[in-house]
Structure formats: C-alpha cells, structure tokens
Design a protein around this motif. Structure first.
Motif, PDB file in Angstrom:
ATOM      1  N   LYS A   6       0.826  -1.211   0.000  1.00 46.63           N
ATOM      2  CA  LYS A   6       0.000   0.000   0.000  1.00 46.63           C
ATOM      3  C   LYS A   6       0.863   1.265   0.000  1.00 46.63           C
ATOM      4  O   LYS A   6       0.525   2.250  -0.659  1.00 46.63           O
ATOM      5  N   LEU A   7       1.975   1.239   0.706  1.00 41.64           N
ATOM      6  CA  LEU A   7       2.898   2.374   0.711  1.00 41.64           C
ATOM      7  C   LEU A   7       3.480   2.592  -0.680  1.00 41.64           C
ATOM      8  O   LEU A   7       3.493   3.721  -1.194  1.00 41.64           O
ATOM      9  N   PHE A   8       3.946   1.524  -1.319  1.00 43.64           N
ATOM     10  CA  PHE A   8       4.471   1.638  -2.674  1.00 43.64           C
ATOM     11  C   PHE A   8       3.406   2.141  -3.645  1.00 43.64           C
ATOM     12  O   PHE A   8       3.686   2.956  -4.523  1.00 43.64           O
ATOM     13  N   ALA A   9       2.176   1.649  -3.488  1.00 36.99           N
ATOM     14  CA  ALA A   9       1.086   2.042  -4.389  1.00 36.99           C
ATOM     15  C   ALA A   9       0.809   3.543  -4.313  1.00 36.99           C
ATOM     16  O   ALA A   9       0.418   4.156  -5.305  1.00 36.99           O
ATOM     17  N   ARG A  10       1.008   4.133  -3.145  1.00 35.88           N
ATOM     18  CA  ARG A  10       0.765   5.576  -2.974  1.00 35.88           C
ATOM     19  C   ARG A  10       1.743   6.430  -3.777  1.00 35.88           C
ATOM     20  O   ARG A  10       1.452   7.586  -4.084  1.00 35.88           O
ATOM     21  N   VAL A  11       2.929   5.883  -4.091  1.00 33.28           N
ATOM     22  CA  VAL A  11       3.929   6.665  -4.814  1.00 33.28           C
ATOM     23  C   VAL A  11       4.193   6.083  -6.205  1.00 33.28           C
ATOM     24  O   VAL A  11       5.270   6.241  -6.770  1.00 33.28           O
ATOM     25  N   PHE A  38     -15.659   2.524  -6.611  1.00 36.22           N
ATOM     26  CA  PHE A  38     -14.811   1.344  -6.699  1.00 36.22           C
ATOM     27  C   PHE A  38     -13.719   1.406  -5.637  1.00 36.22           C
ATOM     28  O   PHE A  38     -13.149   2.466  -5.393  1.00 36.22           O
ATOM     29  N   ARG A  39     -13.421   0.238  -5.040  1.00 41.88           N
ATOM     30  CA  ARG A  39     -12.292   0.089  -4.116  1.00 41.88           C
ATOM     31  C   ARG A  39     -11.313  -0.876  -4.755  1.00 41.88           C
ATOM     32  O   ARG A  39     -11.712  -1.911  -5.286  1.00 41.88           O
ATOM     33  N   THR A  40     -10.025  -0.522  -4.703  1.00 39.51           N
ATOM     34  CA  THR A  40      -8.995  -1.369  -5.295  1.00 39.51           C
ATOM     35  C   THR A  40      -8.394  -2.322  -4.265  1.00 39.51           C
ATOM     36  O   THR A  40      -8.643  -2.201  -3.066  1.00 39.51           O
ATOM     37  N   ASN A  41      -7.565  -3.200  -4.753  1.00 37.44           N
ATOM     38  CA  ASN A  41      -6.858  -4.158  -3.904  1.00 37.44           C
ATOM     39  C   ASN A  41      -5.875  -3.489  -2.945  1.00 37.44           C
ATOM     40  O   ASN A  41      -5.398  -4.122  -2.013  1.00 37.44           O
ATOM     41  N   VAL A  42      -5.573  -2.208  -3.145  1.00 37.44           N
ATOM     42  CA  VAL A  42      -4.711  -1.464  -2.217  1.00 37.44           C
ATOM     43  C   VAL A  42      -5.502  -0.377  -1.490  1.00 37.44           C
ATOM     44  O   VAL A  42      -4.946   0.568  -0.953  1.00 37.44           O
ATOM     45  N   ASP A  43      -6.831  -0.526  -1.503  1.00 35.39           N
ATOM     46  CA  ASP A  43      -7.767   0.327  -0.765  1.00 35.39           C
ATOM     47  C   ASP A  43      -7.887   1.768  -1.259  1.00 35.39           C
ATOM     48  O   ASP A  43      -8.340   2.636  -0.523  1.00 35.39           O
ATOM     49  N   ASP A  44      -7.517   2.026  -2.511  1.00 33.13           N
ATOM     50  CA  ASP A  44      -7.881   3.305  -3.121  1.00 33.13           C
ATOM     51  C   ASP A  44      -9.371   3.231  -3.414  1.00 33.13           C
ATOM     52  O   ASP A  44      -9.875   2.175  -3.817  1.00 33.13           O
TER      53      ASP A  44
END
Length: 178
Positions: A54-59, A104-110
């Motif tokens: 999730k941290l990586f997905a944010r950037v 929609f919610r993604t697998n990384v909670d966006d």
C-alpha cells in the motif's frame, strides 16, 4: 453512510502523494513488478506485507512514456506492470439511471467515484475476445475490474443518449463496446 463513501471521504481528507510534482533522477530497474492478478513482486518474489504494498502504491506513477515508476522526491525506479497496476475488487452502486454513481475500491484500498475525472474504459482482447473494463484511479493509473465486478457491471447496463448501451456514473455516460 455507506462504507465506500466513508473511505472515499477519508482518502480525500488525507490527500494523495504529490508524485506528479516530483522530478527525481531515474535510478533504473531494481526488480519491482505487478503481476496481472495485482500481486506485487520484488526480484520475482511476492511482497508479503500488505502495508508495504500500500505504501508503494501511494507513490506509483505512470508517465507519458507509458512506463510505470515508483517515485519519491529523491529517486524514480521502474515497475513492470503486466496489465493494470491495480485491481478493482469492490463496487458500490448509488442511485439509478442518469443519477447513478459507481464507487470502486482497489486491492490497495484506493476508492474512487467513477465520473469524467475517473472514467471507465473498455477493451476487447484481440486474441481471446475477453471484455476488460478499467477505471482510472489517479493520473494515468488504472484498475482492472475483477471478474466478479465485470458481471455486476454488465447487469447495470442502461441505454445512453444515443440509444447505445453503456453505464451512467457521476453524470457521465460510458458506452460499452459493440
């Protein structure tokens, strides 16, 4: 209040990382990848900690060159993406017809509300004829809808302004491919 709506408000309050404003030097390929099922890999091994993913997905950022990068203010590294960097795993429908909104919610909670800024895009696979819907999450990053959501989405198809089938969300109409 609905669960996804609450998550969307929390995300809006928190704000996204300003990755589009960062212009760090390119540091190469360190072996990060995102598989077609949304699993994150480092040098071929799964990254087991959801918090790290999730941290990586944010950037994460997809640039105009079509490549996806993990970006910090200090560096930019390649991320090989098999299809889309995210998978939409949950959908909430609010309203009906032209007033309908799809969250929609993604697998990384966006969480995003599908609208003109977060449009749906549809492809039909040339080799297998598979129907694949995507929703834009942020920047040029998209989420592929999970197979279960594809069936739910097709059930919501409605007639558009020109009589063709598609989906309404957030005041926008997204025409289904014929």
């Amino acid at each position: 209040m609905d669960r996804l709506e609450e998550l969307l408000r929390e995300a809006d309050a928190r704000g996204a990382a300003p990755v589009e404003a960062w212009d760090p030097p390119y540091c190469g390929d360190i072996g990060l990848a995102i598989a077609g099922d949304g699993q994150w890999l480092y040098q071929g091994s799964a990254i087991p900690r959801r918090e790290i993913v999730k941290l990586f997905a944010r950037v994460l950022r997809r640039d105009a060159d079509g490549r996806t990068y993990l970006v910090t203010p200090a560096e930019k590294v390649d991320v090989a993406v098999a299809d889309a960097p995210f998978i939409a795993v949950e959908m909430q429908v609010q309203g009906r017809g032209t007033e309908q909104a799809l969250l929609f919610r993604t697998n990384v909670d966006d969480v995003v509300r599908c609208d003109a800024d977060h449009p749906l895009r549809f492809t039909i696979g040339a080799a297998d004829g598979a129907f694949k819907p995507y929703v834009r999450i942020r920047g040029r990053l998209e989420a592929l809808l999970s197979r279960a959501l594809v069936y739910d989405l097709v059930e919501l198809a409605d007639e558009g302004p020109d009589g063709r089938p598609g989906l309404w969300s957030g005041g926008a109409f997204f025409e289904l491919p014929s």
